[in-house]
Design an enzyme around this catalytic site. Structure first.
Site, short mmCIF file in Angstrom:
data_model
loop_
_atom_site.label_atom_id
_atom_site.label_comp_id
_atom_site.label_asym_id
_atom_site.label_seq_id
_atom_site.Cartn_x
_atom_site.Cartn_y
_atom_site.Cartn_z
N HIS A 1 0.85 -1.19 0.00
CA HIS A 1 0.00 0.00 0.00
C HIS A 1 0.89 1.25 0.00
O HIS A 1 2.02 1.21 0.50
CB HIS A 1 -0.91 0.01 1.23
CG HIS A 1 -2.07 -0.92 1.13
ND1 HIS A 1 -3.14 -0.90 2.01
CD2 HIS A 1 -2.35 -1.90 0.23
CE1 HIS A 1 -4.01 -1.83 1.67
NE2 HIS A 1 -3.56 -2.46 0.59
N CYS B 1 -6.14 1.67 5.90
CA CYS B 1 -6.76 0.40 6.35
C CYS B 1 -6.16 -0.01 7.70
O CYS B 1 -5.30 0.68 8.24
CB CYS B 1 -6.54 -0.68 5.29
SG CYS B 1 -4.82 -1.26 5.22
N CYS C 1 -2.26 -0.41 7.50
CA CYS C 1 -1.51 0.86 7.41
C CYS C 1 -1.65 1.66 8.71
O CYS C 1 -0.68 2.26 9.18
CB CYS C 1 -1.98 1.66 6.21
SG CYS C 1 -1.59 0.82 4.65
N GLU D 1 0.83 3.87 1.82
CA GLU D 1 1.24 4.31 3.16
C GLU D 1 2.43 3.50 3.68
O GLU D 1 3.32 4.05 4.34
CB GLU D 1 0.09 4.16 4.16
CG GLU D 1 -1.16 4.94 3.86
CD GLU D 1 -2.19 4.10 3.10
OE1 GLU D 1 -1.81 3.41 2.11
OE2 GLU D 1 -3.36 4.14 3.47
#
Lengths: 147, 147
Positions: free
Chosen positions: A56, A86, A89, A58
Protein backbone atom coordinates in the site's frame (compact mmCIF):
# COMPACT_ATOMS: atom_id res chain seq x y z
CA UNK A 1 1.37 36.88 3.29
CA UNK A 2 -0.82 33.89 2.75
CA UNK A 3 0.64 30.49 3.61
CA UNK A 4 0.66 28.39 0.44
CA UNK A 5 1.56 25.22 2.35
CA UNK A 6 -1.99 24.21 3.19
CA UNK A 7 -3.26 20.65 3.60
CA UNK A 8 -4.88 20.98 0.15
CA UNK A 9 -1.52 22.00 -1.34
CA UNK A 10 0.10 18.77 -0.16
CA UNK A 11 -2.94 16.60 -0.82
CA UNK A 12 -2.72 17.65 -4.49
CA UNK A 13 0.73 16.04 -4.57
CA UNK A 14 -0.67 12.86 -3.04
CA UNK A 15 -3.41 12.92 -5.70
CA UNK A 16 -0.74 13.16 -8.41
CA UNK A 17 0.72 9.93 -6.99
CA UNK A 18 -2.74 8.35 -7.03
CA UNK A 19 -3.03 9.30 -10.74
CA UNK A 20 0.25 7.49 -11.43
CA UNK A 21 -1.16 4.38 -9.71
CA UNK A 22 -4.30 4.71 -11.85
CA UNK A 23 -2.25 4.77 -15.05
CA UNK A 24 -0.49 1.56 -13.95
CA UNK A 25 -3.80 -0.22 -13.34
CA UNK A 26 -3.37 -0.08 -9.56
CA UNK A 27 -6.16 0.94 -7.17
CA UNK A 28 -5.44 4.69 -7.23
CA UNK A 29 -4.14 5.64 -3.80
CA UNK A 30 -1.23 8.03 -3.39
CA UNK A 31 0.72 9.28 -0.38
CA UNK A 32 3.39 11.79 0.51
CA UNK A 33 5.23 12.55 3.74
CA UNK A 34 6.09 16.10 4.71
CA UNK A 35 8.51 17.51 7.31
CA UNK A 36 8.74 21.30 7.72
CA UNK A 37 6.89 21.83 4.42
CA UNK A 38 9.37 19.62 2.63
CA UNK A 39 8.26 16.43 0.85
CA UNK A 40 10.48 13.52 1.96
CA UNK A 41 8.54 10.62 0.37
CA UNK A 42 6.18 10.13 -2.57
CA UNK A 43 4.54 6.76 -3.05
CA UNK A 44 1.54 5.07 -4.64
CA UNK A 45 -0.15 1.73 -4.33
CA UNK A 46 1.78 -1.10 -6.02
CA UNK A 47 0.01 -4.24 -4.84
CA UNK A 48 -0.59 -5.55 -8.38
CA UNK A 49 2.83 -4.80 -9.82
CA UNK A 50 4.64 -6.22 -6.80
CA UNK A 51 2.14 -9.04 -6.21
CA UNK A 52 2.16 -8.04 -2.58
CA UNK A 53 -0.79 -7.09 -0.35
CA UNK A 54 1.57 -5.12 1.88
CA UNK A 55 2.57 -2.66 -0.90
CA UNK A 56 0.00 0.00 0.00
CA UNK A 57 1.08 3.61 -0.59
CA UNK A 58 1.24 4.31 3.16
CA UNK A 59 3.48 1.31 3.92
CA UNK A 60 5.97 2.37 1.29
CA UNK A 61 5.77 5.97 2.55
CA UNK A 62 6.64 4.85 6.10
CA UNK A 63 9.61 2.74 4.95
CA UNK A 64 10.83 5.46 2.59
CA UNK A 65 10.57 8.24 5.19
CA UNK A 66 12.38 6.19 7.82
CA UNK A 67 15.15 5.57 5.31
CA UNK A 68 15.36 9.28 4.56
CA UNK A 69 15.36 10.27 8.23
CA UNK A 70 17.71 7.50 9.34
CA UNK A 71 15.39 6.52 12.17
CA UNK A 72 12.22 4.52 12.40
CA UNK A 73 10.02 7.00 14.27
CA UNK A 74 8.26 9.58 12.12
CA UNK A 75 8.22 12.44 14.58
CA UNK A 76 7.35 15.87 13.12
CA UNK A 77 6.12 14.09 9.99
CA UNK A 78 2.74 14.47 8.32
CA UNK A 79 1.40 11.76 6.03
CA UNK A 80 -0.96 12.91 3.28
CA UNK A 81 -2.89 10.01 1.78
CA UNK A 82 -5.78 10.16 -0.68
CA UNK A 83 -7.81 7.39 1.01
CA UNK A 84 -8.42 6.63 4.68
CA UNK A 85 -5.80 4.07 5.79
CA UNK A 86 -6.76 0.40 6.35
CA UNK A 87 -6.07 -1.68 9.48
CA UNK A 88 -2.61 -2.68 8.27
CA UNK A 89 -1.51 0.86 7.41
CA UNK A 90 -3.03 2.35 10.56
CA UNK A 91 -1.25 -0.38 12.55
CA UNK A 92 2.05 0.54 10.90
CA UNK A 93 1.39 4.25 11.55
CA UNK A 94 0.76 3.36 15.20
CA UNK A 95 4.26 1.88 15.46
CA UNK A 96 5.79 4.85 13.61
CA UNK A 97 4.37 7.33 16.16
CA UNK A 98 3.75 9.71 13.25
CA UNK A 99 2.77 13.24 14.28
CA UNK A 100 -0.12 13.83 11.87
CA UNK A 101 -2.19 11.97 9.29
CA UNK A 102 -4.25 13.84 6.69
CA UNK A 103 -6.47 11.74 4.46
CA UNK A 104 -8.82 12.48 1.54
CA UNK A 105 -11.80 10.18 1.02
CA UNK A 106 -13.31 7.99 3.77
CA UNK A 107 -13.20 4.21 3.30
CA UNK A 108 -16.55 3.31 4.84
CA UNK A 109 -15.94 -0.44 4.60
CA UNK A 110 -12.29 -1.10 5.26
CA UNK A 111 -11.02 2.17 6.74
CA UNK A 112 -9.31 2.09 10.14
CA UNK A 113 -12.05 4.16 11.78
CA UNK A 114 -14.78 1.66 10.92
CA UNK A 115 -12.44 -1.21 11.83
CA UNK A 116 -11.48 0.36 15.15
CA UNK A 117 -7.71 0.26 14.62
CA UNK A 118 -5.78 2.23 17.23
CA UNK A 119 -3.35 4.97 16.27
CA UNK A 120 -0.63 6.26 18.57
CA UNK A 121 -2.19 8.59 21.19
CA UNK A 122 0.08 11.45 20.02
CA UNK A 123 -1.07 11.23 16.37
CA UNK A 124 -3.43 13.94 15.05
CA UNK A 125 -5.87 12.89 12.30
CA UNK A 126 -7.57 15.15 9.76
CA UNK A 127 -9.95 13.68 7.18
CA UNK A 128 -11.88 14.89 4.14
CA UNK A 129 -9.17 17.05 2.49
CA UNK A 130 -9.99 17.05 -1.27
CA UNK A 131 -12.17 14.02 -0.67
CA UNK A 132 -14.24 14.62 -3.81
CA UNK A 133 -11.18 14.48 -6.06
CA UNK A 134 -9.91 11.33 -4.32
CA UNK A 135 -13.22 9.46 -4.42
CA UNK A 136 -13.87 10.60 -8.01
CA UNK A 137 -10.59 8.97 -9.03
CA UNK A 138 -11.53 5.74 -7.25
CA UNK A 139 -14.96 5.68 -8.94
CA UNK A 140 -13.36 6.30 -12.33
CA UNK A 141 -10.96 3.40 -11.70
CA UNK A 142 -13.64 0.89 -10.75
CA UNK A 143 -15.95 2.01 -13.59
CA UNK A 144 -13.10 1.41 -16.05
CA UNK A 145 -12.37 -2.01 -14.51
CA UNK A 146 -15.99 -3.12 -14.86
CA UNK A 147 -15.94 -2.36 -18.61
CA UNK B 1 2.33 -44.01 11.31
CA UNK B 2 2.47 -40.90 13.39
CA UNK B 3 2.35 -37.59 11.53
CA UNK B 4 5.56 -35.72 12.35
CA UNK B 5 4.28 -32.50 10.75
CA UNK B 6 2.50 -31.18 13.81
CA UNK B 7 2.00 -27.52 14.70
CA UNK B 8 4.77 -27.93 17.30
CA UNK B 9 7.13 -29.29 14.62
CA UNK B 10 6.72 -26.13 12.53
CA UNK B 11 6.63 -23.77 15.51
CA UNK B 12 10.09 -25.05 16.45
CA UNK B 13 11.32 -23.72 13.12
CA UNK B 14 9.70 -20.35 13.80
CA UNK B 15 11.41 -20.36 17.21
CA UNK B 16 14.77 -20.95 15.50
CA UNK B 17 14.10 -17.77 13.50
CA UNK B 18 13.23 -15.93 16.72
CA UNK B 19 16.58 -17.07 18.17
CA UNK B 20 18.36 -15.55 15.15
CA UNK B 21 16.55 -12.25 15.80
CA UNK B 22 17.63 -12.46 19.46
CA UNK B 23 21.29 -12.86 18.46
CA UNK B 24 21.00 -9.74 16.28
CA UNK B 25 19.57 -7.66 19.13
CA UNK B 26 16.09 -7.62 17.61
CA UNK B 27 12.91 -8.30 19.58
CA UNK B 28 12.90 -12.09 19.14
CA UNK B 29 9.95 -12.94 16.92
CA UNK B 30 10.23 -15.52 14.15
CA UNK B 31 7.86 -16.75 11.48
CA UNK B 32 7.62 -19.41 8.81
CA UNK B 33 5.02 -20.12 6.12
CA UNK B 34 4.08 -23.67 5.21
CA UNK B 35 2.21 -25.11 2.21
CA UNK B 36 1.59 -28.88 2.08
CA UNK B 37 4.14 -29.45 4.86
CA UNK B 38 6.76 -27.53 2.90
CA UNK B 39 8.38 -24.39 4.33
CA UNK B 40 8.21 -21.59 1.72
CA UNK B 41 9.35 -18.65 3.88
CA UNK B 42 11.51 -18.15 6.99
CA UNK B 43 11.74 -14.69 8.50
CA UNK B 44 12.48 -12.86 11.72
CA UNK B 45 11.93 -9.39 13.06
CA UNK B 46 14.35 -6.84 11.57
CA UNK B 47 12.93 -3.49 12.71
CA UNK B 48 16.21 -2.34 14.29
CA UNK B 49 18.55 -3.42 11.52
CA UNK B 50 16.32 -2.00 8.79
CA UNK B 51 15.24 1.04 10.83
CA UNK B 52 11.70 0.25 9.77
CA UNK B 53 8.65 -0.34 11.95
CA UNK B 54 7.06 -2.38 9.14
CA UNK B 55 9.82 -5.04 9.19
CA UNK B 56 8.01 -7.46 11.52
CA UNK B 57 8.60 -11.16 10.86
CA UNK B 58 5.03 -11.65 9.60
CA UNK B 59 5.19 -8.80 7.07
CA UNK B 60 8.36 -10.20 5.57
CA UNK B 61 6.83 -13.70 5.58
CA UNK B 62 3.80 -12.44 3.62
CA UNK B 63 5.94 -10.65 1.02
CA UNK B 64 8.33 -13.56 0.73
CA UNK B 65 5.56 -16.18 0.35
CA UNK B 66 3.75 -14.13 -2.28
CA UNK B 67 7.02 -13.87 -4.20
CA UNK B 68 7.51 -17.62 -3.97
CA UNK B 69 3.93 -18.41 -5.01
CA UNK B 70 3.78 -15.77 -7.75
CA UNK B 71 0.48 -14.44 -6.45
CA UNK B 72 -0.53 -12.17 -3.62
CA UNK B 73 -3.16 -14.38 -1.94
CA UNK B 74 -1.84 -16.93 0.53
CA UNK B 75 -4.40 -19.64 -0.02
CA UNK B 76 -3.55 -23.06 1.46
CA UNK B 77 -0.79 -21.38 3.47
CA UNK B 78 -0.22 -21.58 7.22
CA UNK B 79 1.77 -18.90 9.03
CA UNK B 80 3.60 -20.02 12.18
CA UNK B 81 4.67 -17.07 14.29
CA UNK B 82 6.13 -17.14 17.79
CA UNK B 83 4.14 -14.12 19.06
CA UNK B 84 0.52 -13.13 18.46
CA UNK B 85 0.45 -10.70 15.50
CA UNK B 86 -0.09 -6.97 16.06
CA UNK B 87 -2.70 -4.76 14.31
CA UNK B 88 -0.44 -4.11 11.34
CA UNK B 89 0.42 -7.75 10.74
CA UNK B 90 -3.15 -8.95 11.32
CA UNK B 91 -4.31 -6.26 8.87
CA UNK B 92 -1.81 -7.52 6.28
CA UNK B 93 -2.91 -11.12 6.94
CA UNK B 94 -6.51 -9.98 6.38
CA UNK B 95 -5.60 -8.76 2.88
CA UNK B 96 -3.62 -11.94 2.16
CA UNK B 97 -6.66 -14.15 2.89
CA UNK B 98 -4.27 -16.64 4.48
CA UNK B 99 -5.81 -20.02 5.31
CA UNK B 100 -4.41 -20.52 8.82
CA UNK B 101 -2.43 -18.66 11.47
CA UNK B 102 -0.71 -20.50 14.33
CA UNK B 103 0.92 -18.36 16.99
CA UNK B 104 2.93 -19.07 20.14
CA UNK B 105 2.71 -16.58 22.99
CA UNK B 106 -0.17 -14.14 23.47
CA UNK B 107 0.59 -10.42 23.29
CA UNK B 108 -1.80 -9.17 25.95
CA UNK B 109 -1.10 -5.50 25.25
CA UNK B 110 -0.60 -5.08 21.53
CA UNK B 111 -1.87 -8.35 20.06
CA UNK B 112 -4.59 -8.20 17.41
CA UNK B 113 -7.13 -9.95 19.63
CA UNK B 114 -6.92 -7.30 22.35
CA UNK B 115 -6.87 -4.58 19.68
CA UNK B 116 -9.88 -6.03 17.86
CA UNK B 117 -8.23 -6.26 14.44
CA UNK B 118 -10.30 -8.23 11.93
CA UNK B 119 -8.88 -11.20 10.05
CA UNK B 120 -10.38 -12.57 6.85
CA UNK B 121 -13.50 -14.61 7.67
CA UNK B 122 -11.93 -17.69 6.03
CA UNK B 123 -8.79 -17.60 8.23
CA UNK B 124 -8.45 -20.17 11.02
CA UNK B 125 -6.47 -19.11 14.11
CA UNK B 126 -4.73 -21.36 16.64
CA UNK B 127 -2.86 -19.84 19.59
CA UNK B 128 -0.64 -21.09 22.39
CA UNK B 129 1.57 -23.55 20.46
CA UNK B 130 4.90 -23.68 22.35
CA UNK B 131 3.93 -20.47 24.08
CA UNK B 132 6.25 -21.07 27.05
CA UNK B 133 9.32 -21.30 24.80
CA UNK B 134 8.28 -18.16 22.89
CA UNK B 135 7.53 -16.05 25.95
CA UNK B 136 10.67 -17.33 27.71
CA UNK B 137 12.74 -16.02 24.82
CA UNK B 138 11.00 -12.64 24.98
CA UNK B 139 11.58 -12.41 28.75
CA UNK B 140 15.24 -13.33 28.30
CA UNK B 141 15.59 -10.60 25.67
CA UNK B 142 14.07 -7.83 27.78
CA UNK B 143 15.99 -8.94 30.89
CA UNK B 144 19.24 -8.69 28.90
CA UNK B 145 18.27 -5.26 27.54
CA UNK B 146 17.59 -3.89 31.01
CA UNK B 147 21.09 -4.84 32.15
Amino acid sequence: MENIFTDAYFMKKALQEAEIAFEKGEIPVGAIVVVDNRVIARTHNLTELLNDVTAHAEMQAITSSANFLGGKYLKDCTLYVTLEPCQMCAGALYWSQITKIVFGARDEHRGFMKMGTQLHPKTIVVGGIMENEASELMKRFFAKKRK
